[in-house]
Design an enzyme around this catalytic site. Structure first.
Site, mmCIF file in Angstrom:
data_model
loop_
_atom_site.group_PDB
_atom_site.id
_atom_site.type_symbol
_atom_site.label_atom_id
_atom_site.label_comp_id
_atom_site.label_asym_id
_atom_site.label_seq_id
_atom_site.Cartn_x
_atom_site.Cartn_y
_atom_site.Cartn_z
ATOM 1 N N GLY A 239 0.752 -1.242 0.000
ATOM 2 C CA GLY A 239 0.000 0.000 0.000
ATOM 3 C C GLY A 239 0.781 1.289 0.000
ATOM 4 C CD GLU A 275 0.607 -9.180 1.955
ATOM 5 O OE1 GLU A 275 -0.313 -8.411 1.623
ATOM 6 O OE2 GLU A 275 0.399 -10.277 2.501
ATOM 7 N N GLY A 277 3.582 -3.944 -3.791
ATOM 8 C CA GLY A 277 3.399 -4.274 -5.198
ATOM 9 C C GLY A 277 3.771 -3.067 -6.051
ATOM 10 N NE ARG A 314 -2.848 2.674 -11.307
ATOM 11 C CZ ARG A 314 -2.607 3.931 -10.984
ATOM 12 N NH1 ARG A 314 -2.040 4.748 -11.862
ATOM 13 N NH2 ARG A 314 -2.895 4.377 -9.799
ATOM 14 C CE1 TYR A 318 -8.767 1.250 -9.194
ATOM 15 C CE2 TYR A 318 -6.807 1.349 -10.556
ATOM 16 C CZ TYR A 318 -7.721 0.620 -9.829
ATOM 17 O OH TYR A 318 -7.574 -0.735 -9.742
ATOM 18 C CB CYS A 345 -16.111 3.280 -29.306
ATOM 19 S SG CYS A 345 -15.348 3.079 -30.916
ATOM 20 C CD GLU A 346 -16.838 2.670 -23.180
ATOM 21 O OE1 GLU A 346 -17.347 3.520 -22.427
ATOM 22 O OE2 GLU A 346 -17.334 1.570 -23.426
ATOM 23 C CE1 TYR A 374 -2.279 -3.872 -8.334
ATOM 24 C CE2 TYR A 374 -0.966 -1.937 -7.790
ATOM 25 C CZ TYR A 374 -1.501 -3.169 -7.444
ATOM 26 O OH TYR A 374 -1.221 -3.695 -6.208
HETATM 27 C C1 LIG Z 1 -3.077 -5.208 -3.608
HETATM 28 C C2 LIG Z 1 -2.520 -5.776 -2.367
HETATM 29 C C3 LIG Z 1 -1.181 -5.551 -2.035
HETATM 30 C C4 LIG Z 1 -0.268 -4.655 -2.831
HETATM 31 O O1 LIG Z 1 -0.662 -3.327 -2.742
HETATM 32 P P1 LIG Z 1 0.291 -2.181 -3.325
HETATM 33 O O2 LIG Z 1 -0.468 -0.931 -3.091
HETATM 34 O O3 LIG Z 1 0.505 -2.469 -4.747
HETATM 35 O O4 LIG Z 1 1.553 -2.216 -2.538
HETATM 36 C C5 LIG Z 1 -0.689 -6.175 -0.899
HETATM 37 N N1 LIG Z 1 -1.468 -6.976 -0.127
HETATM 38 C C6 LIG Z 1 -2.756 -7.205 -0.419
HETATM 39 C C7 LIG Z 1 -3.548 -8.086 0.465
HETATM 40 C C8 LIG Z 1 -3.329 -6.617 -1.544
HETATM 41 O O5 LIG Z 1 -4.610 -6.837 -1.820
#
Ligand SMILES: *Cc1c(COP(=O)(O)O)cnc(C)c1O
Length: 422
Positions: A239, A275, A277, A314, A318, A345-346, A374
């Site tokens: 996150g 975690e 990403g 994205r 978002y 076409c949007e 993403y």
């Molecule tokens: C999406 C997600 C992540 C990764 O989130 P990032 O914002 O990309 O770091 C980690 N853990 C869980 C459970 C997620 O759903």
């Protein structure tokens, strides 16, 4: 910092001019930088020095196996949310004991695959999922290592579609039920509670909500331990936000995040699982696109490019901001406000509105930055547009790590029923 920089007036990915990739692979194309992926892993790891921290890269951000292999070699584990992601992570050489399985709707088949592989833990999100995991583990005469994903009911202050830590969200177990469910785990013969898991959202630009969530987790761990539960892992989710918009307030640095984690959780004597990403992959990739037409409307000017919302969703999904730069550094300083749009076409197929941009001529290339997370993973074939290719750069080398889908491949996915056969 990333490795997409101008040299002699041309944008490079590491030591490769982006014009070379466009010539050989065509556009649109995703381009990723190995050095940037590795750098992000190292910066993030350094932020947790002194803690027993395991980085489980969130595979959903970018699941290309060449990207996963690059990260596996850099030492990361994986956070997976489906059987497909589990298979990818294992195929890329990520050891099972560094894999955590997340998601609100794991099927019995997915649970069985995780158990057979011997993953580190299942992050369980509901009471019925817990019962199902116990049943599946029992059928296989195994014990499933479990962390409960708790919902701390804090506002992550991010976009509603990527906010997950409020009680109204589908994610996690509500605070009032957590303690009872840990007691339930103790009663179930094929489950073992190993930790606590929390993930409140994505693209977080302040530490306060994270700190509020982690502080709640600390008191939870203390009370669980008082009740005799052995809690060895604390999974803090992902996150942490990344800079998308030049000149806007930057999100917290990984080092500040690490310090906050150390201060908040350092005394618990737990393994910390992280975690990330977006933080690893986001700024390690761009979407390279070509300007098709410069259209002068009555009120607006449109740069119509060959990439579209099906390739990078994205902005449409978002309202996300992506920096967009010309591959040939413009000589003049003139900027004109343009809408940059795709061919789909949007009306939502718009990457940006009234963005001051240099004058770019049809046929020239633009780089949509921060598209490594993403991006390709969320792409589709709307308007019968084939999936775009992905390229990984490493120094002076580059390799097509997913070829462009051909129209023949795309059309061949459809089947004709008997009654329509000629
Ligand atoms: C999406 C997600 C992540 C990764 O989130 P990032 O914002 O990309 O770091 C980690 N853990 C869980 C459970 C997620 O759903």
């Amino acid at each position: 910092m990333d490795h997409f920089q101008y040299r002699g007036g041309h944008l490079f990915a590491e030591d490769v001019p982006l014009t070379d990739i466009a010539e050989q692979v065509g556009t649109p194309v995703y381009v990723y930088s190995t050095a940037t992926l590795e750098r992000h892993v190292n910066v993030f790891r350094d932020a947790f020095e002194g803690l027993d921290a395991l980085i489980c890269y969130a595979v959903k951000a970018n699941s290309n196996q060449a990207v996963l292999k690059t990260l596996a070699r850099a030492g990361t584990g994986a956070d997976v949310v489906s059987l497909g992601e589990l298979r990818r992570a294992l195929a890329a050489g990520i050891p099972a004991d560094k894999i955590v399985f997340a998601g609100v709707g794991k099927t019995p088949e997915e649970m069985a695959a995780g158990l057979d592989a011997g993953i580190l833990q299942f992050n369980v999100e509901s009471a019925p999922e817990l019962e199902m995991l116990n049943t599946v583990a029992g059928q296989r005469s195994r014990t499933a290592p479990v962390s409960l994903r708790v919902n701390p009911d804090v506002d992550a202050k991010t976009h509603a579609k990527i906010s997950t830590g409020r009680s109204e969200n589908k994610f996690g177990i509500s605070w009032t039920q957590v303690s009872g469910l840990y007691d339930r785990i103790r009663d179930l013969p094929h489950l073992e509670a190993v930790g606590v898991d929390v993930h409140i959202g994505s693209q977080l630009t302040a530490l306060d909500p994270l700190k509020a969530a982690f502080t709640k987790v600390v008191s939870l761990v203390r009370s669980l331990r008082q009740n005799g539960h052995v809690i060895r892992h604390i999974d803090l989710g992902g996150g942490l936000g990344i800079p998308y918009e030049p000149g806007s307030a930057p999100p917290p640095l990984p080092s500040d995040y690490g310090r906050m984690v150390r201060e908040t959780l350092g005394g618990l004597d737990c393994r910390i699982i992280l975690e990330p990403g977006r933080l690893i992959a986001g700024n390690a990739g761009i979407l390279l696109t070509k300007l098709l037409y410069d259209k002068h409307g009555d009120e607006r000017r449109f740069y119509i490019v060959d990439a579209a919302m099906n390739d990078l969703s994205r902005p449409a999904m978002y309202e996300a901001y992506h920096d967009i730069v010309p591959v040939n550094d413009p000589s003049g300083t003139e900027r004109i406000p343009v809408d940059i749009v795709g061919p789909v076409c949007e009306s939502g197929d718009t990457f940006t509105r009234a963005r001051p941009m240099p004058v770019v001529r049809p046929g020239e290339l633009l780089a949509i930055k921060s598209a490594g997370a993403y991006g390709a993973v969320m792409s589709g074939t709307y308007n019968s547009r084939p999936l775009v290719p992905e390229v990984l750069v490493n120094g002076t080398d580059f390799h097509v790590i997913r070829p462009r889908q051909t129209l023949d491949d795309l059309l061949a996915l459809d089947r004709t029923p008997d009654w329509l056969a000629d």
